[in-house]
Design a protein around this motif. Structure first.
Motif, PDB file in Angstrom:
ATOM      1  N   CYS A  74     -40.926  -6.095 -18.952  1.00  0.00           N
ATOM      2  CA  CYS A  74     -40.828  -7.082 -17.864  1.00  0.00           C
ATOM      3  C   CYS A  74     -41.565  -8.371 -18.231  1.00  0.00           C
ATOM      4  O   CYS A  74     -41.636  -9.304 -17.422  1.00  0.00           O
TER       5      CYS A  74
ATOM      6  N   PRO B 207     -44.891  -9.290 -18.614  1.00  0.00           N
ATOM      7  CA  PRO B 207     -46.008  -9.843 -17.838  1.00  0.00           C
ATOM      8  C   PRO B 207     -46.819 -10.780 -18.733  1.00  0.00           C
ATOM      9  O   PRO B 207     -46.913 -10.561 -19.941  1.00  0.00           O
TER      10      PRO B 207
ATOM     11  N   SER C 243     -51.529 -15.138 -11.024  1.00  0.00           N
ATOM     12  CA  SER C 243     -50.282 -15.317 -10.294  1.00  0.00           C
ATOM     13  C   SER C 243     -50.229 -16.701  -9.657  1.00  0.00           C
ATOM     14  O   SER C 243     -49.196 -17.380  -9.686  1.00  0.00           O
TER      15      SER C 243
ATOM     16  N   ARG D 289     -46.739 -14.172 -14.524  1.00  0.00           N
ATOM     17  CA  ARG D 289     -46.349 -12.850 -14.033  1.00  0.00           C
ATOM     18  C   ARG D 289     -47.535 -11.927 -14.308  1.00  0.00           C
ATOM     19  O   ARG D 289     -47.960 -11.785 -15.455  1.00  0.00           O
TER      20      ARG D 289
ATOM     21  N   TYR E 239     -49.851  -8.333 -13.729  1.00  0.00           N
ATOM     22  CA  TYR E 239     -49.732  -6.889 -13.528  1.00  0.00           C
ATOM     23  C   TYR E 239     -51.087  -6.220 -13.686  1.00  0.00           C
ATOM     24  O   TYR E 239     -51.907  -6.622 -14.516  1.00  0.00           O
TER      25      TYR E 239
ATOM     26  N   PHE F 192     -40.794  -6.154  -9.886  1.00  0.00           N
ATOM     27  CA  PHE F 192     -40.977  -7.576 -10.236  1.00  0.00           C
ATOM     28  C   PHE F 192     -39.895  -8.438  -9.583  1.00  0.00           C
ATOM     29  O   PHE F 192     -40.171  -9.532  -9.106  1.00  0.00           O
TER      30      PHE F 192
ATOM     31  N   GLU G   1     -40.990 -11.181  -6.796  1.00  0.00           N
ATOM     32  CA  GLU G   1     -40.809 -12.597  -7.084  1.00  0.00           C
ATOM     33  C   GLU G   1     -39.763 -13.237  -6.188  1.00  0.00           C
ATOM     34  O   GLU G   1     -39.853 -14.423  -5.868  1.00  0.00           O
TER      35      GLU G   1
ATOM     36  N   PHE H 156     -40.192 -15.597 -14.490  1.00  0.00           N
ATOM     37  CA  PHE H 156     -40.891 -15.850 -13.233  1.00  0.00           C
ATOM     38  C   PHE H 156     -40.874 -17.347 -12.897  1.00  0.00           C
ATOM     39  O   PHE H 156     -41.360 -18.176 -13.660  1.00  0.00           O
TER      40      PHE H 156
ATOM     41  N   PRO I  94     -42.439 -19.308 -10.146  1.00  0.00           N
ATOM     42  CA  PRO I  94     -43.331 -19.177  -8.991  1.00  0.00           C
ATOM     43  C   PRO I  94     -42.940 -20.129  -7.859  1.00  0.00           C
ATOM     44  O   PRO I  94     -42.496 -21.247  -8.105  1.00  0.00           O
TER      45      PRO I  94
END
Lengths: 388, 193, 329, 544
Positions: free
Chosen positions: A18, A20, A69, A74, A76, A150, A154, A191, A193
């Motif tokens: 994923c 991160p 974040s 991203r 975790y 995720f 998101e 990602f 944001p």
């Protein structure tokens, strides 16, 4: 590609795919194998770019994740038990700030007395923290839920907790299809944001909100969870399309249709419950199972629909609200207030929930011989000696 | 469903043994599940590992109470109360020892086609130079139960280890397998005789 | 006759600005284009030292980074008075999370920026003494020990002023707070600068709002380093110290001129520079104007407490060499 | 409920605005106000110079502007920089901190700079057609002439001496005040159109008062006060004023090798030091009180001592003989008055110079109607006017300290009032602001900076010539010295208020423009006032 690996390892590899950008690690059993595996993936360069931060506490872990974040990464982390409670303050903060952090909770009991084995006391204690809570039935699902988590997090800008039973799943070696990088990349976009600390666009995140607007903020948080009830099944559907297997979603009915008795449960115990129910059905007992994958937001409608035909409901849960009884029961009651519901507290502190015990229990349930609140395999002699 | 329980001591690789067994089964296209006793046992403490092998998906995660086979990695555990608990009457028992069953005080379970001893630690020392009997025992297990082929065990060992550890283990697994086969054939002859 | 180099100005280098200084020698605060990171309309008390200190530090950081800084704030007065919804006084990217986690949140921001390759953006964490020396110490120590690329700034006003002036680990000996009504019986409190130095982080410095140029210098210098940096700024609190709002800077100055608050900087855990006391004064001069020490001078004067505070100041003077010794040439 | 917003997450969808909406000025009970207080240097200057203002210009390195600022009040910067007794430095607040700012040395630097660069003053006022007569070309008269000329009046200065300057030329020895400086600064006044009629005795004011629209009398005090000392026939007793004037006119006084100077004023020091330069091996000042009570300025006493002049305090001369004098020891009574002790002593002395003070020659006004004379001086009112309409007087002939600076101040004051009188008006002096006392300052902001000393000739050269003893500052030193000024009571644009406001409520208007208080946000904490180095901000209560 399917491989025979430990659940923790499968989760770690899935999380790594994923991509991160910040992973926080603080050791607490039984989640340690996950972050250990991630540390190796980061150190080897397999997971890059990614900052692996060895924090000084779970409170620090969640705090680092919050900062990461908010800065658009991203993020975790993973924890369990006391660790989850130690980060409780930060959990509420992460959700209040709308930060899409994903965290694995390797479910474990809470002391005292100290106990490192599995139950759901930890994540249940944080059910109102504003995080989405997903519960994995198997290690395959545990891995798959992270990919979905995720996406969900998101899309909604909300944090998601993926709960998997400590040791029972985390330490079990099974055949698991770890999603490939190509699949994950196709499913999970980078990602983007919805809020970010950016010198080019200075923004205040985390202002103090007084009585004049706090209710509205909370209302909006609730509204967002309601929206999650639409997003979660959609993401699960998309996942199924991409990965050719079904996992996630709100609830997983198993033989519910037409069953007089439905056992509601969450987590790894569902496997044993299904085995038991299969035997009973083979013997002609009208019984089904409803697995709860999503516990927060609570899928009232989905639960109500699944339990529509049931004449009695047995909620089997691995946590206890002392002085009250079943935690999940209370929510199930909200879905079907008119149906008789019994609560079974099972598997606290790692006590195995065996098919043998379940068989006896469900036989009693079907015969309406069950107390409204039953403790599975309770050693009555021990408690009675103490109570006398 | 074939359920195996492995007894040993912390540090002897019980968890690895269970895992290797599950991988061997997995490599044969079967469903398998391995897991340890969950706890905080330290080096030397008695530990238990489990392995389920099936042709259908394995849903249950409960500990194995009634195993089809018990592997004892450390013979000093043999008289611990739970070691043989739940072992079915026709269940398999594999003990890592260079002594005889009689010497171990196990005359009662002397069922030559089901009960087998193998000096796995010695074999491990011979081939590996280290007293790690776990993988070695799986060679004998393959011979004893036929639940997995020895080649699958060897493949699992090769997946897990590399270099001289892999080579040594493979050699030891083969030796153990051959040794077990011979013992079983001898026992079979003895019965037919 | 020896020619004296023109280095002294009418107001020397101690005032904020000076029309006679070359532009490059002027302070950030003298600049009409300064960031005003903490802008007007905030709800700090009249004469708030922390509001002053925060603006000084962040404006200097903004200049040093070319306006590429992100701020993480612990819970406390600074956070409460600057962001009562729906208003924010911050003109920098600003994030508030919790009381005890600002260093860790800052670490997270730094980690994110690093992962994203944003080497141009720097991170400042900040909080009061309660959030720093007490509840946030664990996170701060972790940040130091990992040498995360964060400048953490503690605005020390010697107590929990936000919650109504309770004692903190940084409350000085003898001070009355609402939880030490008879005066703080503990000694000097935690010296977080020394604790920070014990972590051997690249840069540790102390400063006060009484010496703006020094404060700006240290905030600027801190940005020249990478890794964990710690700046401890004394910011008098008129409310908690029970001083007039106009005395904030004067009191901070007395804290340094009496040796009560040593001003120094340390690189890699070793003191490299000390701001010498220009006009040495007895601690009594520092204590007397503050209501929180009034009981020491009341009907039953506490000479013993004053002596021990003086002894502590003397110890600072000795340890840090705060008074210039006459050099024999 | 707002639509689920995909741009911002919920927790902050209620967008945070700016705190600029919150006008914290409403918290205020007091407000800061910028003000100008009177700096003590300005307050102390007898010539009324705006010292702080010209020092400020000098700090900027704009020497011409600084010099022109002096010239607003005083036409003799180069002379002042040599002979003024520096009341400004005595009053200077910096003296309390370390040492006073060397105002006098900067002034001299500026004066010399003006001479060497040929800076001049141009009369911009249109001619008024009024004629003013100034009697006496000393500092007071020339100052009045200068200021009157600046205002457009036609001025005639008459003096019976062959050259202009009065005491500046005929009283002060040249080692203190070189004559080329005097010449240059007077020439500048002449170039403004002032008519100098030298060697012209004014014996009767009657005509003048008719011919001129106004008359300013500044004849000085050139008559040495005599003391009745019993003396032998061959005793040589000289009067100091005459001796110094004679010297200035080129005479060589015969004082001998051992000279006794009787008196304790600046003139006594001038004479004793002159005697040394004329070859006296022993110059001894005999004074009846102690050093602390000597009217001579400390700096003069110090320089005299440096040059080997000896002092006999608590002594009176009771007899002067041919080569010796008898002195009687004195003691001070409770009131500080010297009383004879009856103890005597003899001193070798070839001559005695009497430096016991000067008197004005008041013959010119003695019979004028309305003019009042008391204590040997002409009485004037606040306008410097005598009892005779249109007749003004100043300098040493009116009450006041007899220094060049006071005289220059008189000239300026008289000129202002004459100007007003000529226009049938009254000069109103602007209200004097509150004094900028030391306690108003926040001196922490001023860096430690010791005063710059002016170089001096070595003693050997001093006693063998009349070369100027004290040298000037270099431009660099002058700049340094100017920058020691603390700008007491007046904004120096140090930006402290701008910087120390916790509420950013000070608006900086830019160089030379100062600051404004943003009352929308000023909470009235008072930090700006407390931290203003120069004490140029005060807090006033808000009206409820």
């Amino acid at each position: 590609m399917r491989s025979q690996i430990e659940g923790s390892r499968a989760v770690a590899e899935t999380v790594a795919r994923c991509r991160p950008e910040v992973v926080c690690a603080y050791p607490i059993s039984p989640q340690t194998h996950i972050v250990e595996a991630l540390s190796v993936l980061v150190a080897s360069g397999e997971l890059a770019p990614c900052e692996f931060v060895n924090v000084e506490s779970e409170f620090g872990a969640m705090s680092v994740a919050i900062g990461a974040s908010a800065a658009g990464a991203r993020a975790y982390t993973a924890t369990a038990s006391q660790g989850l409670l130690y980060m409780a303050e930060a959990l509420y903060n992460a959700s209040g700030l709308g930060l899409p952090i994903v965290m694995t909770v390797a479910n474990r009991a809470i002391g005292a007395p100290i106990n490192i084995w599995n139950d759901h006391s930890d994540s249940m204690s944080q059910r109102d923290s504003g995080w989405i809570q997903l519960y994995a039935e198997t290690n395959q699902e545990a891995a798959d839920l992270h990919v979905q988590a995720f996406r969900i997090a998101e899309e909604l800008s909300l944090p998601v907790m993926v709960c998997m039973d400590g040791f029972v799943l985390t330490h079990a070696v099974e055949g698991i299809d770890v999603p490939s990088q190509e699949q994950v990349d196709a499913f999970l976009p980078p990602f983007g944001p919805q809020q970010v600390l950016d010198p080019d666009d200075p923004m205040t995140i985390g202002a103090m909100v007084g009585p004049d607007a706090f209710t509205e903020v909370r209302y909006l948080a609730h509204a967002k969870h309601l929206r999650a009830l639409e997003v979660i099944p959609r993401v699960a559907d998309e996942f199924a399309t991409t990965f050719w297997r079904s996992s996630g979603g709100l609830v997983r009915p198993y033989g519910c249709l037409g069953a007089d008795t439905v056992v509601v449960a969450l987590g790894s115990v569902l496997g044993t419950v299904k085995d038991t129910v299969d035997e009973l059905r083979a013997e002609g007992v009208s019984i089904g199972v409803l697995g709860l994958t999503t516990f927060r937001p609570f899928p009232y409608d989905a639960v109500r629909a699944a339990l529509r035909g049931a004449r009695r409901v047995v909620v089997l849960e691995r946590a206890l609200a002392a002085g009250m009884g079943g935690i999940v029961t209370a929510d199930v009651c909200g879905s079907v207030p008119d149906k008789p519901i019994t609560t079974v507290i099972a598997g606290l502190g790692g006590r195995p929930v065996t098919k043998k015990s379940l068989r006896g229990l469900l036989t009693d349930a079907v015969a309406d011989r069950l107390e409204p609140l039953t403790f599975l395999d309770l050693k009555h002699d021990v408690v009675e000696r103490e109570l006398s | 469903m074939f359920e195996v329980r492995i007894h040993g001591r912390g540090g002897q690789g019980v968890v690895t043994t269970a895992e290797l067994l599950s991988v061997a089964a997995f490599n044969e296209g079967r469903q398998a599940q391995a897991f340890p006793t969950f706890g905080s046992e330290r080096t030397g403490a008695p530990v238990v590992g489990f392995c389920r092998i099936a042709d259908q998906p394995i849903r249950s995660h409960e500990p194995i109470a009634a195993p089809d086979a018990v592997i004892i990695q450390d013979a000093t555990l043999i008289h611990q109360p739970d070691v043989l608990a739940g072992l079915r009457a026709d269940g398999y028992l594999l003990v890592n020892t260079s002594r005889s069953l009689a010497e171990l005080g196990l005359d009662a379970v002397d069922r030559p086609d089901r009960v087998l001893t193998v000096p796995a630690t010695e074999l491990a020392l011979t081939h590996l130079g280290r007293p790690l009997p776990g993988a070695v025992l799986l060679g004998a297990f393959a011979a004893l139960t036929a639940q997995v082929r020895v080649e699958s065990v060897i493949a699992a060992v090769r997946e897990r280890f590399s270099g001289s550890v892999a080579t040594g283990n493979v050699a030891a697994v083969r030796d153990a397998y051959d040794l077990a086969r011979r013992s079983l054939q001898e026992a079979a002859h003895a019965i037919t005789d | 006759m020896p020619v004296q180099r023109i280095k002294f100005y009418q107001t020397g280098s101690f005032a904020v600005g000076n029309r006679l200084l070359d532009p490059d020698q002027r302070s950030v605060q003298a600049d009409t284009e300064r960031t005003n990171s903490l802008t007007m309309g905030h709800r700090a008390c009249q004469g708030c030292g922390e509001a002053l200190g925060a603006r000084y530090v962040l404006d200097a950081v903004m200049r040093a980074t070319g306006n590429h800084a992100v701020t993480v704030n612990a819970t406390g007065c600074l956070e409460v008075f600057s962001t009562p919804f729906p208003e924010s006084s911050w003109r920098v990217p600003w994030l508030h999370s919790l009381f005890g986690n600002a260093p860790a949140v800052a670490t997270g921001v730094a980690a994110a920026l690093k992962a994203k390759g944003r080497t141009d953006v720097r991170v400042v964490g900040q909080g009061g003494d309660g959030g720093t020396v007490d509840i946030g110490l664990g996170c701060l120590s972790g940040m130091f020990e990992r040498n995360d690329d964060v400048l953490y700034v503690c605005y020390d006003n010697g107590g929990y002023m936000n919650t109504g002036v309770q004692r903190s680990g940084a409350t000085p000996h003898g001070a009355v707070t609402t939880t030490t009504p008879a005066g703080n019986s503990f000694r000097q409190g935690k010296s977080l600068p020394l604790i920070a130095m014990a972590h051997r982080i690249p840069y540790v410095a102390t400063a006060t709002v009484a010496d703006l140029r020094d404060l700006e210098y240290k905030a600027t210098r801190a940005m020249e380093f990478h890794g964990a940096r710690y700046l401890h700024v004394l910011v008098p609190c008129p409310l908690g110290w029970r001083t007039a709002s106009s005395e904030t800077i004067q009191i901070a100055r007395l804290a340094t001129e009496t040796g009560s608050f040593p001003v120094f900087e340390a690189v890699d855990g070793e003191v490299t520079d000390v701001t010498r006391i220009r006009r040495l004064r007895p601690v009594e001069d520092y204590l007397r104007p503050q209501g929180r020490f009034a009981h020491l001078f009341g009907d039953t004067p506490r000479g013993d407490v004053i002596s021990s505070i003086q002894a502590e100041a003397d110890r600072n003077i000795r340890t840090f060499g705060l008074v210039e010794t006459t050099e024999v040439s | 409920m707002p639509e689920a917003n995909s741009h911002h997450p919920y927790a902050i969808t209620l967008d945070v605005g700016s705190s600029l909406a919150n006008k914290t000025g409403s918290w205020r009970t007091e407000r800061p106000v910028y003000l100008d207080r009177l700096p003590p240097c300005n307050d102390a200057c007898p010539a009324g110079e705006n010292v702080q203002e010209w020092v400020a210009r000098a700090e900027e390195g704009d020497y011409e502007a600084a010099w022109r600022q002096i010239m607003v009040d005083n036409p003799f910067p180069a002379i002042m920089g040599r002979v003024c007794y520096r009341p400004c430095e005595t009053a200077c607040n910096r003296a309390t901190l370390d040492e006073p700012v060397g105002i006098n040395s900067i002034e001299r630097f500026l004066g010399d700079e003006a001479i060497s660069r040929g800076w001049s003053v141009v009369v911009e006022a249109p001619p008024t057609g009024k004629n003013v007569l100034v009697v006496g070309a000393g500092p007071s008269g020339l100052s009045a002439a200068y200021h009157l000329a600046l205002r457009g009046h036609q001025v005639t200065v008459r003096d019976d001496s062959p050259e202009a300057g009065g005491m500046m030329r005929y009283g002060i020895p040249s080692y203190r005040l070189t004559r080329d400086v005097v010449d240059a600064e007077i020439q500048r006044i002449v170039e403004m159109g002032v008519r100098l009629e030298l060697g012209t005795s004014v014996t009767d004011l009657g005509d003048a008062l008719v011919d001129f629209d106004a008359v300013f009398l500044a004849v000085g005090a050139h008559v040495g006060r005599r003391a009745d000392i019993p003396a032998g026939d061959s005793a040589r007793i000289v009067d100091a004023v005459s001796m110094l004037a004679g010297l200035a006119k080129g005479e060589q006084p015969l004082l001998g090798r051992r000279v006794a100077v009787y008196g304790g004023g600046n003139t006594a020091m001038d004479v004793a030091r002159t005697a040394r330069r004329l070859g006296a091996s022993d110059a001894i000042v005999v004074y009846r009180r102690t050093r602390e009570r000597m009217p001579a300025h400390d700096i003069e006493v110090r320089e005299a001592l440096d040059e080997g002049v000896r002092m006999r305090w608590l002594s009176t001369i009771v007899y002067a003989g041919a080569d010796r004098v008898r002195i009687e020891k004195m003691r001070l009574d409770e009131s500080g008055f010297p009383q004879p002790t009856g103890e005597f002593e003899e001193l070798d002395a070839d001559s005695v110079v009497l430096a016991l003070g000067q008197q004005a020659d008041l013959a010119l006004v003695r019979d004028l109607p309305g003019v009042e004379i008391a204590d040997g001086v002409v009485q004037v009112d606040g306008r410097m006017m005598t009892g005779h309409a249109g007749l003004f007087a100043g300098g040493d002939m009116v009450p006041g300290e007899r220094t060049v600076t006071v005289a220059v101040g008189h000239g300026k004051q008289a000129a202002r009032n004459i100007d007003a009188w000529l226009r049938s008006a009254t000069y109103e002096h602007p209200e004097r602001p509150e004094l900028a006392t030391y306690d108003r300052l926040n001196t922490w902001y001023y860096a430690d900076a010791p005063a710059t000393l002016r170089p001096q000739l070595d003693v050997a050269r001093r006693i063998t010539s009349f070369d100027e003893v004290t040298q000037g500052l270099t431009a660099e030193n002058a700049l340094f010295e100017a920058r020691r000024c603390m700008s007491c009571g007046n904004c120096l644009e140090c930006d402290n208020c701008f910087g120390v406001c916790p509420d950013n409520a000070i608006i900086k208007l830019g160089p030379g423009q100062g600051y404004e208080i943003d009352l929308d946000f000023c909470k009235g904490c008072g930090l700006c006032a407390a931290e203003c180095p120069s004490g140029a901000i005060t807090m006033i209560r808000e009206r409820s």
